[in-house]
Every structure is written in C-alpha cells, then in structure tokens.
Scaffold this motif. Structure first.
Motif, short mmCIF file in Angstrom:
data_model
loop_
_atom_site.label_atom_id
_atom_site.label_comp_id
_atom_site.label_asym_id
_atom_site.label_seq_id
_atom_site.Cartn_x
_atom_site.Cartn_y
_atom_site.Cartn_z
N ILE A 59 -42.43 -9.55 -94.00
CA ILE A 59 -41.22 -9.90 -93.26
C ILE A 59 -41.39 -9.53 -91.80
O ILE A 59 -41.15 -10.35 -90.90
N GLN A 60 -41.87 -8.30 -91.55
CA GLN A 60 -42.02 -7.84 -90.17
C GLN A 60 -43.04 -8.69 -89.41
O GLN A 60 -42.81 -9.06 -88.26
N THR A 61 -44.17 -9.01 -90.07
CA THR A 61 -45.20 -9.80 -89.41
C THR A 61 -44.64 -11.16 -88.99
O THR A 61 -44.82 -11.60 -87.85
N TYR B 173 -38.60 -9.78 -83.89
CA TYR B 173 -38.81 -8.36 -84.16
C TYR B 173 -39.79 -7.79 -83.15
O TYR B 173 -40.82 -8.39 -82.85
N LYS B 174 -39.42 -6.61 -82.57
CA LYS B 174 -40.26 -6.03 -81.52
C LYS B 174 -40.97 -4.76 -82.00
O LYS B 174 -41.86 -4.26 -81.36
N GLY B 175 -40.57 -4.25 -83.12
CA GLY B 175 -41.10 -2.95 -83.58
C GLY B 175 -42.47 -3.05 -84.21
O GLY B 175 -43.16 -4.06 -84.10
N GLN B 176 -42.84 -1.96 -84.88
CA GLN B 176 -44.15 -1.89 -85.52
C GLN B 176 -44.12 -2.51 -86.91
O GLN B 176 -43.09 -2.48 -87.58
N VAL B 177 -45.25 -3.04 -87.33
CA VAL B 177 -45.36 -3.55 -88.69
C VAL B 177 -45.78 -2.38 -89.59
O VAL B 177 -46.95 -2.05 -89.71
N ASP B 178 -44.78 -1.70 -90.16
CA ASP B 178 -45.10 -0.48 -90.91
C ASP B 178 -44.60 -0.53 -92.36
O ASP B 178 -44.75 0.41 -93.12
#
Lengths: 481, 227
Positions: B50-52, B60-65
């Motif tokens: 989802i983040q990727t 989304y600006k944050g980290q892919v964690d």
C-alpha cells in the motif's frame, strides 16, 4: 555531697567572671556576635526542620486525601456497574415471566413463536446479568442453570413451531412449571431491589465474607435453593442434560491390564520402554495414563483406554526447532498413526498450521461418506514429525456401524443450489453432526466469495440447507464458525 | 534569599515523595500487554505494498516500513477522496481493488481474543504444572462454557466472581508464555484430557469442604480434576 558540688560550681563561675573581666571590649563584641550567629543558625535549622515536618505532614495528608477520593471513585464506578447489572437482571426476569405467561395464554402458534423467542432472549440476558454480579459462584449455579435451560428450551420450542408443529400438553406443563419458578425468582429479586433503593451497597456486602460466601450472596441465598423449584426440562437442545451426559458408544474390546497397556505403547513409540505410569482416569472414559518421551526428548502425556488398549489422547507442547518436514508428510504420519490405532479408513479432511505445529482433522470414510461425528484430531510438530497431540475421544464416543444412504440429492444438484455469486471449490458426501445428537447425511459444498470460504450443507433427503460454516481467519490459524 | 529557595526546594521534594509513594501503592498493577492495533485487515507485507503504491502516485511521503501509522492512514484517506471511495482511512476490499491489489485476509479477519484470555488464565492458574495440566485447566474453562450451570462465554466463565483465585488476586494480568498459548490452543481445538470436568483443585491447598465431595476423574500434576 550536694554542698561539695555547690562550692565547686561557685568556683567555676567565679573563674568565668574573671576571664570575662580579662577580655577587651573589642573581643567582647566579637564574642557576642559569634554567639548571636550561632543562636541564629540553630533557630534557622530548627525552623527549617519544623517547616519540613509540617510540609511533609500536610503533603502526606493531602496525598492520602487524594488517594482516598481516588479509591472512592473506583468504588463508585464498581458499585454503579454492579447496580446496573442488578437492575438489568430484575428487568430481564420480569420480562421473561411476562413472555412465558403470554405464550401460555395465546392460541396462535405464530404469536407463541414470537413470545418464545423473546423469552429465550430475556433468559440469556438474565444469565449474563447474574454472572456479572459478585455472587459466589457456587451459590448461583442453580439459577444460572435454570435461566440457561429456559433459554435453550424456549428457543427449541420456537424452532418446533417454525417447522409447523404445535405445543403439546407436556410442553405446556413444563412452561407452567417454568412460570412458577420464574415468579418466585421474580418476587425475591424485586424484594431485594427495594433494599437497593434504600442505600444497600453491593460492593460493601460482597467484600464482607461470611463463612464460605459473601453477604451479598447469602442475602440472596434463596436463589440457591429454598422456594425456587427447578423444573426438569427433557428436550434435546442447547444446555439440555442429554448434551453433557453423552455415553461412550464406540469403544469395544477386552480389558487390558496396566502392564499390557504399557507394552502396547511400544507399537506407537520407539522409545516407549521409557514409558512411566502416572495415573488413571475414571470418568466417561477409563484410561491408564503414561508419560512417554518422544524422539525430541519431550515428555508426552498419553492416555490408553482400559477397554481395548487404544490410545485415546496424547498431549505435548511440541518443539520450536526449525521445521524439517512438510505438511504432506505430516498427513501421512497422522493417517498411519490413526490406522494403527484402529481408526477405519482415515482421511485428512482439514488441516491448519499454527507456528511449528500442524493440526490435522482425520475422519473415517465409509462408502464415500466422510463421517464427521467420528473426527480424530492430530497435532504434528514439523521439526521432526513427532505426534505431539492426538484426540480420538469423538471417534470412540460416536463410532458405530451406521446404515447410511445418499438419498436423492446428487453432487451436481447440490452445486446448483449454492447462490450464483459463489465459486464452488469442492463437493462431497458427509455425515454431518447437526445440533444435539442429530446426524444427517449431507452434500458439503465448499465455495468462495470475495476471498471468504464457506461450507454449505444440503440434506440429501430433501435438499434442505442444514448448516453454513464460514472460515474465520485469525492471526493464530483458521476458525470454522 | 538562599534560605527561601532552600525551603521551597524541600517543599517540592517532600510533596514529590509523598505523592509518588502513594501513587505507587494505590495504582492497580496492570501489566502492559502487547495490545493489538487494529486498523482493518492488512498485514505488514500488504501495508508495504500500500505504502509503495501510494508513494509512487504521490499520496504518501513517509517511509515504506509496513507500519500502518497515522501518515499511512492520512495517505489512504487522501487516495480515497481523490478516487470517489468512502473516506475512512481503512483499506477494505474496495480501496484495495482501486489500489490494484487483493487482500489475502479478507474482511473476516478476527483477532483471537478468546485464545488470549484462555492463555492468560492458564498461565495465571497453572504455569508451574506439566503441559497436560495446563491443557486440562483450559479444557475445564471450555467445559464450563458448554455447561448450563456456568456463563456461556469464555470471558464470563473466567471473570465469574470467586471462580479462579488467580483472577481474584490479579495474577490474571501477567503476560502468558508460549506454553500457555499452546495449551490454550490445544484446548480450543478440542483436546480435553479430563473428559468433561468442570472443577479442579489442589488437594494440598483446597479449603472448601464441598469440593472434596465431587467425583474425581483424573489427577494431573498438582491438580485433581472432577465433575
């Protein structure tokens, strides 16, 4: 003696006077200054100490007051929650009584079904409320049992009415008995409620321990016996006695001795020479219990039936070492073990792995019908393929020669009955244990919709949908609901 | 000046001591439990996907964690609002479809509260017992759920007043170990080395005379299991 001391003191004082006379004015001033300073220091020290003491006393006092009011807050919270439960208990018992009497005094089965279902709901509400009050558990067992059974009984009657039957004279007698019991429970609860209205504290009374029970419980001890008469309800439904008192039907064979049972274990465990007898079980099943070490040096608890010398259960935790065998091999280990233990035509019908263990359900298959009531459960640890769990109690409880027929519903007929949005995965004939001791041959259709898996069960006699199960995924494996 | 400062300091000191001391004794001691954060039904791996995707498309600006934090939730809301979906910040089947992914665990995901509760009670009541003894304690709880004379849920049975000493004295709030979990799991899967027992007691500590009158089925470790 005193005279001598006095003269000595006088001498000292004169010497002091002489010394002071010898001091210059300057020296005198300095001396006085020092004296005052010392005095001041002592006063400051003393006053600080006093202040500290006073402050800490006040601090402690305030602290205690705060914590006390905190404790009062907790107590009030608890009291409120108890009272709310108590009043909902009174409400649901009052409602239950009304619903039962409405059922008895109405003539149409539609209306009876409606009031019976409501009564069932009220009874289960009463159960939840009574169990959340601080009664001693032993004191309310009979009451809990009564409301639970009333809930089960009324819902079973409602189902009966839904199927077109009507209430028999026996049913009405039982309902009348129930009404009498509920009436007397209702009376007691309402009397108690008037106590509550005049400042009774459930928290205080429940903390006050009499000999074996607390004052709150003994205040309502009549819940336990006395006036309330508990009607016996003979029916097959939820919480009926027939469900808890099942008998062992599937266990036959000669009685074995303890040492025979121990020797018998060698068949199953290579290292069983190390088997150690620990205890006997004297319940529904009679067993000899042994501790046996497996190849991973884990101690298993093994129960061997006295009749026939079969392995009934094995329990062990299983190791967390790395898995070296796959699920297919685990399935073979499980079915081989089951056949060795006298299970006829075992087949794996369900598997689920949790951590390092795989749980396999094995059912005997007779004439292509999977016998679900005779399920055997096996837990295999994937580190070395050890059997660390085994449970054949259902098999030995239920397994008998059965006359089964596949009726008129074909597998394809059943497939066609599933709503069109589902994608069918698998179909098979099964003997399905339906509510309370009823076994019905069904076609089981496994079907998927939006990633969810469902099992549909259609009666082979009439095509009726008997049950639907859904797989619920959890972080610890799957549940069938 | 110095004197006043000193008095003030000691005042604060005394207050601090009296309060922390009291607070420590007054607060009920609940162990921190590894509470699960629920945000829908996505796994860590799915959260990464989802983040990727959201990062690639600029939501989304944050980290892919793989952690479904507030930033991810905001990004999902933003994505939902731009794509005509109902804005709830949760990746359900529809949002997942719009993202071009299918969720492995669907809407039916459910956390195993029953297992956790059961494991807690097993650990508190029987952590010193052999494994089978722990399974047996869990089985007794489940047998009570089935029995008409007891409440009809696992929580109802465990928290019934006076039913388990470990609940009364608060040991129930200790964090269970993996053995307790396994024992609870086995019992939930149907293992019952006691064949339907609804009571157990430790003969060396049992005080109730009533319990001795029950029919004993089996002794496992220090516990006698009875009907």
């Amino acid at each position: 003696m005193n005279d001598i001391l006095e003269t000595k003191n006088k001498k000292d004082s004169t010497r002091n006077n002489e010394n002071s006379i010898l001091m210059s004015d300057d020296q005198k001033a300095k001396h006085n200054d020092k004296k005052i300073k010392r005095k001041n220091k002592i006063i400051t020290g003393l006053s600080i100490a006093t202040a500290l003491l006073a402050v800490s006393t006040i601090g402690l006092g305030v602290g205690f007051a705060v914590s006390d009011s905190q404790a009062m807050k907790y107590k009030t919270e608890l009291e409120n929650s108890y009272q709310s439960n108590f009043y909902s208990l009174v409400d649901s018992v009052n409602n239950l009584e009304t619903k039962i009497s409405k059922t008895l005094n109405s003539s149409t089965s539609d209306f009876q079904r409606k009031t019976l279902l409501e009564a069932s709901k009220n009874a289960s509400e009463a159960e939840i409320a009574v169990a959340s009050l601080p009664f001693s558990q032993n004191d309310i067992q009979e009451t809990v049992r009564m409301v639970n059974q009333i809930s089960g009984y009324t819902s079973t009657l409602a189902e009966k009415l839904a199927e077109g039957e009507s209430l028999t004279a026996d049913d009405k007698d039982t309902l009348e008995n129930i009404e009498q019991s509920i009436l007397s429970l209702k009376r007691q609860l309402n009397e108690f409620a008037s106590k509550m209205n005049s400042g009774y504290s459930i928290v205080d009374e429940s903390m006050n321990i009499d000999t074996e029970t607390n004052s709150f419980s003994s205040g309502l001890a009549s819940l336990k016996d006395n006036d309330v008469e508990y009607p016996t309800m003979i029916y097959d439904g939820p919480f009926s006695d027939s469900v808890t008192n099942t008998t062992v039907k599937g266990l036959s064979g000669d009685m074995v001795t303890k040492s025979e049972a121990k020797t018998n274990l060698e068949k199953y465990f290579k290292s069983s020479s190390g088997a150690r007898f620990v205890s006997e079980t004297n319940g529904k099943f009679k067993t000899f219990n042994f501790n046996v070490k497996n190849s991973s040096d884990e101690t298993l608890f093994v129960q061997v039936t006295k009749a026939g010398g079969y392995i009934l259960t094995i329990s062990g935790a299983g190791s967390d070492d790395e898995a070296t065998i796959d699920i297919e091999s685990a399935k073979k280990i499980a079915t081989d073990f089951a056949s060795l233990n006298g299970i006829e035509n075992p087949e794996v019908v369900w598997s689920d792995s949790i951590g390092n263990d795989v749980y396999l359900n094995i059912a005997p298959v007779s004439e292509n019908i999977v016998l679900y009531p005779d399920l055997v459960k096996v837990k295999i640890n994937l580190a070395k393929g050890d059997i660390v769990g085994y449970d054949a109690t259902s098999y030995f409880t239920n397994h008998v020669e059965r006359q089964l027929n596949k009726g008129s519903l074909s597998l394809d007929d059943a497939k066609a009955k599933v709503p069109t949005k589902f994608v069918v995965q698998n179909v098979r004939y099964v003997l399905s244990p339906l509510d309370y001791n009823r076994e019905v041959v069904c076609v089981e259709v496994e079907a998927k919709d939006q990633g969810n898996t469902y099992y549909f069960y259609y009666n082979v006699e009439n095509g009726k949908l008997e049950n639907v199960l859904k797989i619920i995924e959890t972080e610890n494996g799957n549940l069938l609901m | 000046m110095k004197k006043r400062f000193f008095v003030l300091l000691s005042l604060i000191f005394v207050f601090a001591i009296s309060f922390t001391g009291l607070n420590m004794t007054m607060k009920p001691n609940f162990n921190s439990q590894n509470a699960e954060i629920t945000h829908g039904a996505t796994t860590t791996a799915e959260n990464r996907t989802i983040q990727t995707k959201l990062k690639r498309w600029g939501y989304y600006k944050g980290q892919v964690d793989g952690i479904y934090g507030s930033q991810t939730r905001e990004a999902v809301r933003y994505f939902q609002s731009k794509n005509g979906l109902s804005v709830d910040g949760i990746v359900g089947p529809k949002t997942a479809a719009a993202l071009g992914m299918t969720l492995s665990s669907s809407t039916s995901f459910q956390s195993s509260n029953d297992l956790y509760l059961l494991a807690k009670c097993v650990y508190a009541e029987a952590r010193g017992e052999p494994y089978t003894g722990q399974v047996a304690v869990a089985a007794v709880i489940l047998n009570r759920v089935e029995n008409a004379s007891f409440p009809n849920t696992i929580s109802g049975v465990i928290y019934q007043k006076g039913a388990f000493t470990a609940v009364t004295d608060g040991q129930i709030n200790l964090s269970p170990n993996s053995t307790a979990y396994k024992a609870a799991q086995d019992a939930l899967n149907g293992w019952d080395p006691t064949y339907g027992c609804i009571y157990y007691y430790n003969p060396s500590t049992a005080t109730s005379s009533w319990i001795w009158s029950r029919q004993v089925v089996v002794t496992i470790g220090n516990h006698v299991f009875c009907l």
